[in-house]
Design a protein around this motif. Structure first.
Motif, PDB file in Angstrom:
ATOM      1  N   GLN B  85       0.868  -1.183   0.000  1.00 25.95           N
ATOM      2  CA  GLN B  85       0.000   0.000   0.000  1.00 25.95           C
ATOM      3  C   GLN B  85       0.908   1.238   0.000  1.00 25.95           C
ATOM      4  N   ASP B  87       0.748   4.559  -0.448  1.00 24.18           N
ATOM      5  CA  ASP B  87       0.549   5.791   0.327  1.00 24.18           C
ATOM      6  C   ASP B  87       0.801   5.557   1.809  1.00 24.18           C
ATOM      7  N   TYR B  88       0.392   4.387   2.288  1.00 20.92           N
ATOM      8  CA  TYR B  88       0.623   4.047   3.697  1.00 20.92           C
ATOM      9  C   TYR B  88       2.127   3.974   3.976  1.00 20.92           C
ATOM     10  N   LEU B  91       3.650   7.481   3.920  1.00 22.78           N
ATOM     11  CA  LEU B  91       3.205   8.392   4.975  1.00 22.78           C
ATOM     12  C   LEU B  91       3.642   7.966   6.373  1.00 22.78           C
ATOM     13  N   THR B 187      -6.034  -1.163  -0.403  1.00 25.16           N
ATOM     14  CA  THR B 187      -6.578  -0.178   0.538  1.00 25.16           C
ATOM     15  C   THR B 187      -7.965  -0.611   0.993  1.00 25.16           C
ATOM     16  N   GLY B 220      -0.087  -2.117   4.878  1.00 25.66           N
ATOM     17  CA  GLY B 220      -0.964  -1.126   5.509  1.00 25.66           C
ATOM     18  C   GLY B 220      -1.892  -1.733   6.533  1.00 25.66           C
ATOM     19  N   ASP B 569      -6.213   8.189   6.043  1.00 26.55           N
ATOM     20  CA  ASP B 569      -5.305   8.800   5.070  1.00 26.55           C
ATOM     21  C   ASP B 569      -4.822  10.143   5.616  1.00 26.55           C
ATOM     22  N   ALA B 570      -4.089  10.882   4.793  1.00 23.08           N
ATOM     23  CA  ALA B 570      -3.469  12.120   5.271  1.00 23.08           C
ATOM     24  C   ALA B 570      -4.490  13.156   5.760  1.00 23.08           C
ATOM     25  N   LYS B 571      -5.724  13.077   5.254  1.00 19.40           N
ATOM     26  CA  LYS B 571      -6.738  14.057   5.669  1.00 19.40           C
ATOM     27  C   LYS B 571      -7.580  13.556   6.846  1.00 19.40           C
ATOM     28  N   THR B 573      -9.347  10.636   6.809  1.00 16.51           N
ATOM     29  CA  THR B 573     -10.450   9.786   6.353  1.00 16.51           C
ATOM     30  C   THR B 573     -10.032   8.326   6.450  1.00 16.51           C
ATOM     31  N   TRP B 575      -9.135   4.538   5.887  1.00 15.86           N
ATOM     32  CA  TRP B 575      -8.867   3.747   4.687  1.00 15.86           C
ATOM     33  C   TRP B 575     -10.089   2.890   4.371  1.00 15.86           C
TER      34      TRP B 575
END
Lengths: 191, 808
Positions: B85, B87-88, B91, B187, B220, B569-571, B573, B575
């Motif tokens: 994953q 993005d995981y 980040l 995800t 992730g 996620d970064a915002k 929200t 997964w």
């Protein structure tokens, strides 16, 4: 009609004893009367957690309030959110752990070279243990090590145990052992 | 467990490896089954087809001691097929970190190896830092020196062909497991691992778990519902006893035991308080001094003050470079330097590796205190088989402990839930709760050291020991001490807490001696709101994933799934919106207790939020470690064979066994590898009807009837080879001892194709001991096991060693 899980089990237990039931809208009075005749009427109910694996299942302990005040039965706690009243064979047999003729019920002492135990009192046992702890500790206590650094410890006494003690007991035990200067302090987590 | 028992039901794919959960944590299987009913896949990987395997959708076998190749092959599969994953990883993990050029790996060794001392210089495994002293990163994960690329390079050797040749698992089965589990990298999908001693009891035990932690980070799976790295601990309160640190190397709350070179409290706190130059790293351990000072206040109460470093000099120090672990205790005892011994609620004569050495060692003691419910092989060692009491001078004091249902107090399960329990009957006869015994012993010692001069009496005399009410041990008093309270009036953020008020949580602890707390992790468990561990709230939280936030209490601060800020996620929200753990509602987090209340990494507009902190707050840099430079045997797991193994060499690299694992070489520590006298791989395990060394369960008629005797399981092929039939009594031998057992010849074991040849494996339970049943013929499997262990934890290697089996 709202039941807690425990009430449901009590009711169905009483029902199994032989009363007729016609659906869920039955009159509880005769059932309550019958339930009162079960052995557990004389029991104090307390909750505990099984002492074996680390799932931490809830149990209900029924202790007699008459006679010898011992355990009548131990069963799973239906209101415990993890095990919901279920138990494995070890948990299900818990009353055989507490009510067991092989349990040691008095302190015992084995003298040097002896081939048997001698029953002793708590006061004698703890007094004698304290004397030996002090003697062994003081005889070889290390204030400074070979490098001249202050260590204030004893390597002549070691302790192992216990993952079976309560949190509060674990804490005071390690506090006592550390205050004596023990560095050899271990238990089940290490193996 | 990073997650908890009920959470298992939230998983899409459950891997049970290094554990036989259906057998040894039976009620947990309720949640495995619930997950399967929801479509989850259960994978069981075990040398033997177990009760867990019988419920699995996928089962395959591996040779004991080959978990790292198995899992390393999965890492290669995940990276080769881009199933991680991204993005995981970018980040939340240190996958993007750039590693300094000094890090290398060649011929089975990482850079910095000192062959004389069999130790690594870990400074060779550092990150490349920017001018602020913060590790440089490539978030695109492409730089050849970034952790992710180095990981790929490291596991490029773990081809399915080579892995199969080491583990004995078919390539087809490997790929089936890899493909199924790696699908949780998508995800919103969650995979979990349930593991236990099958992973920890090896010379590569810590790295076994590290390999899986790396997989979970790539996919992730950390911080999400149905994910995590879940250790199934083995005892009702081994979690609590570990948290309260009945271990030589740590102080309650996982603080460090000071070394001789930590000459003052200031030096000690400075050394163990990690520093980060990244303003976005919470670096939670920077609060270390608040916890160490509050702990010292609990040890010594009013006697601890700034003028005497809060009693720091009264605490014993460990010599630098020396280890005081289990293996060392019995080695020193065997060599005669340990004279007094407490075997308190434990049975080392059966539970410790190389039990013959342990039993012989105890003969050198002047005295032993054995606290237990029943007589056992340790307290009664002086009348054991082959022992002449007339030759043993050891005094033994047996102190009868009561049973758990006869006392009040709390225990902590594997999911970190602290649960209060109550007294049913009074203790039987003159047995007593351990707490009562410990308190009285402490009082006797204080009395002795008061009445007569002693060596360095200060710590004993100054120990705070007021844990009685009406003269009797009071667990509530200790529980409140563990939570902690304000020792004087303290004002925090404008609010004044009066002296004696219980501290609401560890965020309120101070380093100036104004608070005490016997264990910062448990601060929040017993507060002005009451005994949180005694709660029985039946309601689930709004996210309905089985958190039950008001049933009992868990550490830290009742956070049920730790690392949960990686579940979004970064915002902010989640997964997975269907099984969300926490979510940001614009102002704060809702759901589980968030792993720090700081806002998400990015604002709603996609800009970096200056108020945020990285998700893995207990790591200095704030990122989960794929590259782990703190362990003694390397920052990446690597396959090494067990001390005793069935092959002449390691097919993965030039080092046969772990180059940093401790090996004891005394006359009681015999070992033999790839030796025709001991041709079969031996392992140990448990059955549901018995527990640990069987002291509690062997004495119960119902349980003993179900599992009456020591047995050894072997394959049909091995039975045929040795002329052993099901039910025959046989002898299992190793270089250290022998055990008689009943043979179970079964299809549950199959021979392994390893190294171009055939390797047989056998397995035994370790629940028995000579003291009961009275025949004395059912003994401990630990009479066979070896004197070696993991270089990080020193957990003995009792899951892979070599034996022979012969018909009697």
């Amino acid at each position: 009609m709202d039941f807690t899980r425990r009430q449901f089990i009590q009711v169905t237990g009483a029902t199994a004893a032989g009363l007729a039931v016609s659906g869920m809208g039955f009159d509880l009075k005769p059932i309550k009367a019958h339930a009162q005749m079960l052995k557990t009427e004389y029991a104090k109910q307390t909750t505990s957690i099984c002492p074996y694996c680390a799932v931490g299942c809830g149990v209900i302990v029924y202790t007699s309030q008459k006679g010898d005040g011992r355990v009548i039965d131990i069963e799973g706690d239906p209101d415990h959110v993890i095990n919901r009243g279920t138990l494995c064979s070890k948990g299900a047999a818990l009353s055989q752990l507490s009510e067991n003729k092989l349990r040691v019920t008095d302190p015992m002492y084995r003298a040097p070279y002896s081939k048997e135990w001698k029953t002793v009192s708590w006061d004698w046992a703890l007094t004698e243990i304290a004397k030996r702890v002090k003697a062994t500790r003081d005889a070889a206590f290390t204030r400074t090590n070979a490098k001249g650094q202050v260590v204030n410890h004893t390597t002549a006494i070691a302790s192992v145990g216990s993952a079976a003690m309560d949190n509060e007991e674990c804490w005071i035990y390690q506090a006592l052992m550390r205050s004596l200067g023990l560095v050899y302090l271990e238990h089940q987590a290490r193996i | 467990m990073t997650n908890h028992w009920i959470d298992i039901k939230n998983s899409d794919c459950i891997l049970i490896m290094g554990s036989n959960a259906a057998e040894n944590h039976p009620i947990s299987f309720k949640y495995v089954t619930a997950a399967q009913q929801n479509g989850a896949t259960l994978i069981s990987v075990d040398p033997r087809f177990t009760r867990t395997s019988s419920k699995a959708d996928i089962y395959t076998a591996l040779r004991s001691g080959s978990d790292i190749p198995f899992l390393g092959g999965m890492i290669k599969y995940i990276l080769d097929n881009n199933l991680y994953q991204k993005d995981y990883v970018a980040l939340y993990t240190n996958g993007p970190f750039i590693v300094d050029k000094s890090f290398d790996f060649k011929d089975g060794l990482f850079s910095g190896y000192d062959p004389k001392n069999r130790r690594y210089d870990k400074s060779q495994w550092a990150f490349e830092n920017d001018k602020y002293g913060v590790p440089k990163m490539d978030r695109s994960l492409k730089d050849p020196r970034c952790v992710l690329q180095l990981l790929k390079k490291h596991y490029s050797r773990y081809t399915t062909q080579l892995v199969s040749n080491i583990t004995g698992t078919s390539e087809q089965d490997l790929l089936k497991v890899y493909k199924t589990y790696a699908a949780t990298g998508k995800t919103g999908k969650a995979g979990t691992i349930m593991y236990a001693m099958g992973w920890t009891q090896h010379t590569v035990g810590t790295q076994n778990i590290r390999t899986m932690a790396i997989i979970q980070l790539l996919l992730g799976n950390m911080g999400v519902a149905g994910g995590g790295v879940n250790a199934l601990r083995g005892e009702s309160n081994v979690q609590g006893s570990t948290d309260h640190c009945l271990l030589w190397h740590i102080w309650p709350g996982y603080l460090k035991t000071p070394r001789a070179s930590d000459t003052s409290l200031a030096v000690y706190n400075e050394k163990y308080t990690p520093k980060s130059n990244d303003p976005q790293s919470a670096n939670w351990w920077q609060n270390y001094p608040k916890y160490s000072v509050s702990l010292l206040k609990s040890f010594f109460g009013e006697n601890a003050n700034p003028g005497n470093e809060f009693g720091y000099s009264w605490m014993p120090k460990a010599d630098d470079g020396k280890v005081y672990s289990w293996l060392d205790i019995f080695d020193e005892m065997y060599n005669g330097s340990i004279k007094g011994f407490f075997a308190w609620g434990q049975n080392p004569a059966c539970s410790g590796t190389n039990a013959n050495k342990t039993r012989d060692a105890m003969k050198n003691l002047d005295w032993m205190v054995n606290t237990n419910i029943f007589e056992n092989e340790t307290g009664s060692f002086w009348r054991g088989p082959g022992t002449d009491p007339a030759a043993i001078k050891t005094e033994v004091f047996f102190l009868p402990a009561c049973v758990s249902v006869e006392k009040e107090g709390s225990i902590t399960n594997s999911g970190r839930w602290m649960q209060w329990r109550y007294q049913g009957p009074k203790p039987l006869g003159n047995s007593l709760p351990d707490g009562d015994i410990i308190l009285m012993l402490g009082e006797k010692l204080k009395e002795l050291y008061t009445k007569a001069p002693g060596v360095f009496s200060d710590p004993i005399l100054n120990l705070k020991w007021d844990y009685a009410t009406g003269g009797v041990y009071d667990p509530h008093k200790v529980a409140r001490e563990i939570n902690g309270y304000f020792v004087q009036d303290v004002t925090i953020k404008g609010k004044t807490y009066a002296k004696g008020t219980l501290v609401p949580s560890f965020a309120f602890l101070q380093s100036d001696g104004s608070t005490s707390s016997a264990n910062w992790l448990y601060c929040n468990s017993y507060t002005e709101k009451g005994n949180m561990a005694a709660r029985r709230g039946q309601e689930d939280a709004p996210n309905e994933i089985g958190l039950y936030p008001e049933f009992a209490w868990c550490w830290p601060v009742n956070r049920r799934i730790i690392y949960n800020r990686a579940s979004v996620d970064a915002k902010g929200t989640p997964w997975n919106p269907d099984r969300w753990v926490i979510k940001w509602n614009g102002e704060k987090w809702v759901g589980d207790v968030p792993d720090g209340g700081w806002p998400p990494l990015e604002t709603a507009d996609g800009f970096k939020n200056p108020k945020t902190k990285h998700a893995f707050i207990m790591q200095k840099h704030g990122y989960a470690q794929i590259f782990g430079p703190g362990l003694n045997d390397g920052p990446f797991p690597e396959h090494y064979e067990p001390l005793e193994c069935p092959v002449e060499k390691n097919f993965m690299n030039a080092q046969r066994m772990n180059p940093t694992a401790p090996v004891y070489g005394g006359k009681a520590d015999e070992w033999a590898t790839c030796d025709p006298r001991y041709p079969y791989v031996g392992t140990t395990y448990r059955v549901v009807e018995h527990w640990q060394t069987g002291v509690m369960t062997r004495h119960q008629a119902w349980l003993l009837e179900m599992q009456p005797q020591m047995f050894v399981e072997m394959s049909m092929e091995l039975g045929q080879l040795k002329g052993i039939k099901n039910g025959d009594r046989v002898k299992v031998t190793s270089p250290r001892g022998e055990v008689e057992a009943t043979a179970i010849v079964t299809k549950r074991f199959r021979p392994f194709k390893v190294g171009g040849g055939v390797v047989h494996q056998v397995g035994m339970p370790w629940h028995f001991g000579w003291e009961f049943p009275k025949s004395g013929m059912e003994e401990s499997a630990n009479l066979l096991t070896p004197s070696t262990g993991d270089p990080n934890t020193r957990i003995p290697e009792t899951k892979a060693f070599m034996v022979n089996v012969v018909k009697i």
